[in-house]
Design an enzyme around this catalytic site. Structure first.
Site, mmCIF file in Angstrom:
data_model
loop_
_atom_site.group_PDB
_atom_site.id
_atom_site.type_symbol
_atom_site.label_atom_id
_atom_site.label_comp_id
_atom_site.label_asym_id
_atom_site.label_seq_id
_atom_site.Cartn_x
_atom_site.Cartn_y
_atom_site.Cartn_z
ATOM 1 N N TYR A 252 113.395 84.833 96.493
ATOM 2 C CA TYR A 252 112.746 85.647 95.461
ATOM 3 C C TYR A 252 112.765 87.131 95.826
ATOM 4 C CZ TYR A 252 109.075 87.439 92.365
ATOM 5 O OH TYR A 252 108.359 88.164 91.442
ATOM 6 N N LYS B 177 114.600 90.379 93.926
ATOM 7 C CA LYS B 177 113.901 91.562 93.433
ATOM 8 C C LYS B 177 114.447 92.842 94.061
ATOM 9 C CE LYS B 177 111.304 89.581 90.409
ATOM 10 N NZ LYS B 177 111.478 89.874 88.970
#
Length: 263
Positions: free
Chosen positions: A160, A164
């Site tokens: 994750y 990002k």
């Protein structure tokens, strides 16, 4: 915000959380809102709620952003029915509460597909729509503080944070491309700290009762992020907000230990 009244906004991941709240505020502000997500029933409920509260219509469309053909169908529908998309809120995202060193490859791919590739496809299509009409546009990429300070997050979140960081880099690259092409399109990356949303609750339910875990933890609300989208749209044409990092104001939050970080 008045300058965008009557224009078309597309919100991905609009079935709950930040996406749903943003769709509400955009519709309230007079925009024609296309709300997309996988869960059509949730979108229909959102549309009914907005109709009841503000007496305005939004357009719910089922779309799995992992499927490029479904994204393209949405943009084609927008062009045929509404003239094109002017504002894009790249909100769809996914997180997996598993370590990379024990994670499944399918989880890696899902995170990158949703958080990065789908955002690139949607951004490309927005730019092409605006360019074709010689219009003006705005892209909001809903990023994360994980895309700037991954070392602060000590719980497992798979790739994750990597996704990002990719959003942070992609936003900068897109801005340079837009400037070089002399297009009237703004792009803003919004990077929140932890936001209390359905995505967080589902991702971390394996840790126990999420509501109990979140008690006393400084946390943002979905409306806090939606308000930043409205603020961006309210800026004058000569001003562009490049990056916003928003965190909970800990001075007014309870001082219980944080379950998701050792910081």
């Amino acid at each position: 915000m008045d300058q965008w009244a009557g224009k078309v906004a597309l919100v991905t991941g609009a079935s709950s959380g930040i996406g749903a709240e943003t769709a509400k505020l955009l519709a309230k502000g007079g925009m024609k809102v296309i709300a997309v997500a996988r869960r059509l029933e949730n979108l229909k409920e959102l549309a009914a709620s907005i109709k009841s509260e503000f007496n305005v219509q939004i357009y719910p469309i089922k779309c799995d952003v992992q499927q490029e053909e479904e994204i393209l169908k949405v943009f084609k529908w927008a062009e045929e029915e509404l003239g094109g998309v002017d504002v894009l809120i790249n909100n769809a995202g996914v997180v997996v509460n598993k370590p990379i060193i024990e994670g499944a490859t399918e989880d890696f791919r899902k995170i990158i597909d949703v958080n990065v590739i789908a955002m690139a496809i949607c951004s490309r299509e927005l730019v092409q729509s605006v360019k074709k009409r010689n219009a003006r546009g705005y892209i909001f990429n809903i990023n994360s503080i994980a895309g700037h300070y991954a070392d602060l997050i000590t719980m497992p979140i798979s790739v994750y944070a990597a996704s990002k960081y990719a959003v942070t880099g992609m936003t900068a690259s897109l801005r340079n491309e837009i400037i070089n092409a002399k297009l009237d399109i703004k792009i803003t990356s919004i990077s929140p700290g932890m936001v209390q949303t359905e995505m967080i609750e589902k991702a971390f339910e394996s840790l126990g009762d999420v509501q109990t875990l979140l008690e006393g933890v400084p946390i943002l609300k979905d409306k806090d992020i939606a308000d930043l989208v409205i603020y961006g749209l309210s800026t004058p044409r000569n001003a562009q907000i490049c990056e916003v990092i928003i965190t909970p104001h800990e001075a007014i939050a309870p001082k219980n230990p944080r379950p998701f970080s050792n910081q």
